[in-house]
Scaffold this active site. Structure first.
Site, PDB file in Angstrom:
ATOM      1  N   CYS A  44       0.432  -1.593  -0.043  1.00 43.68           N
ATOM      2  CA  CYS A  44      -0.201  -0.343   0.043  1.00 43.68           C
ATOM      3  C   CYS A  44       0.949   1.567   0.111  1.00 43.68           C
ATOM      4  CB  CYS A  44      -1.270  -0.082   1.589  1.00 43.68           C
ATOM      5  SG  CYS A  44      -2.344   1.370   1.150  1.00 43.68           S
ATOM      6  N   HIS A  45       0.899   2.153   1.047  1.00 45.43           N
ATOM      7  CA  HIS A  45       1.686   3.332   1.289  1.00 45.43           C
ATOM      8  C   HIS A  45       3.304   2.928   2.054  1.00 45.43           C
ATOM      9  CE1 HIS A  45      -2.406   5.375   1.181  1.00 45.43           C
ATOM     10  NE2 HIS A  45      -1.487   5.824   0.147  1.00 45.43           N
ATOM     11  N   GLU A  74      -6.111   7.595  -4.312  1.00 42.32           N
ATOM     12  CA  GLU A  74      -5.798   9.226  -3.679  1.00 42.32           C
ATOM     13  C   GLU A  74      -7.455   9.398  -4.249  1.00 42.32           C
ATOM     14  OE1 GLU A  74      -4.425   8.264  -1.036  1.00 42.32           O
ATOM     15  OE2 GLU A  74      -2.410   8.103  -1.319  1.00 42.32           O
TER      16      GLU A  74
END
Length: 240
Positions: free
Chosen positions: A140-141, A172
């Site tokens: 993910c991030h 996002e």
């Protein structure tokens, strides 16, 4: 069988500040640590949890039926669960010996955009794992840390010339967070990866389960991908 230690370092973000439009903080996205932990322990790994500072906070948006099943909630609500105890007694990355690990896994939450690029001790552990032929993975991030992990042989990021994924710009936008990310001067995952020489790939839908193994580098796109990313990381380790 890999000659590396069958021990994994599960990185946790230490950032826990305001981020969402309603004032809620971002922090650890719970299942993006829990699901990899479950996969790794089931595969026989000893798993340590650490953040840069030895502290963490939860992203409240991650404690939701949209992302968690009954088993996840059971662990979350059980202070005596092994994962809960490890999270409660989180290690400070600089207190750990990088040589103890054969696999590095960066869990996530938007919070990682704040601290991972500057998390020197976590980066040092990942660089050491990579230099010894181990596996570096993120979901993910979590891939926010990858451009800053250097391959000591090439002098370039470990993602240079590699195929990677991570949370998408479309995701996002759907969450209404891209303007906030730009406003704060944070770098979206796609841009960070491409600026470090990676080929960024993404799923058809931003919340589809999607993960990529490119040699010893393994990445996943979103919360739904945390399990499959860890499965591929284990497979990469076992093939060494």
């Amino acid at each position: 069988m890999s000659p590396l230690p069958k021990r994994a370092l599960l990185a946790i973000t230490s950032y826990n500040g305001p981020f969402y439009s309603n004032g809620d903080p971002t922090g650890l996205f719970y299942t993006e640590a829990l699901h990899p932990y479950n996969v790794l322990t089931k595969a026989g790994f000893t798993v340590d949890l650490a953040s840069e500072t030895g502290t963490y906070g939860m992203d409240p948006h991650s404690i939701d039926k949209m992302f968690m099943n009954e088993s996840d909630f059971a662990t979350y609500n059980d202070a005596d669960a092994e994962f809960s105890k490890k999270l409660a007694s989180l290690n400070k990355a600089s207190d750990l010996n990088p040589a103890d690990y054969g696999l590095f896994f960066a869990s996530a939450g938007h919070a990682t955009l704040f601290d991972y690029p500057k998390a020197k001790a976590l980066i040092a552990i990942a660089e050491d794992v990579w230099a010894r032929g181990g596996v570096v993975s993120a979901v993910c991030h979590g891939p926010a840390i990858l451009p800053h992990i250097m391959d000591k042989q090439t002098g370039k990021s470990v993602v240079s010339g590699k195929k990677v994924t991570g949370f998408t710009d479309e995701g996002e936008e759907q969450m209404g967070l891209m303007d906030k990310i730009n406003e704060l001067g944070l770098v979206p995952i796609s841009k960070a990866a491409e600026s470090a020489g990676a080929t960024y790939l993404k799923p058809e839908g931003p919340f589809d389960d999607y993960s990529i193994a490119d040699g010893r580098l393994v990445t996943g796109t979103n919360p739904a991908s945390a399990h499959s990313t860890a499965v591929k990381a284990v497979a990469a380790f076992e093939s060494l």
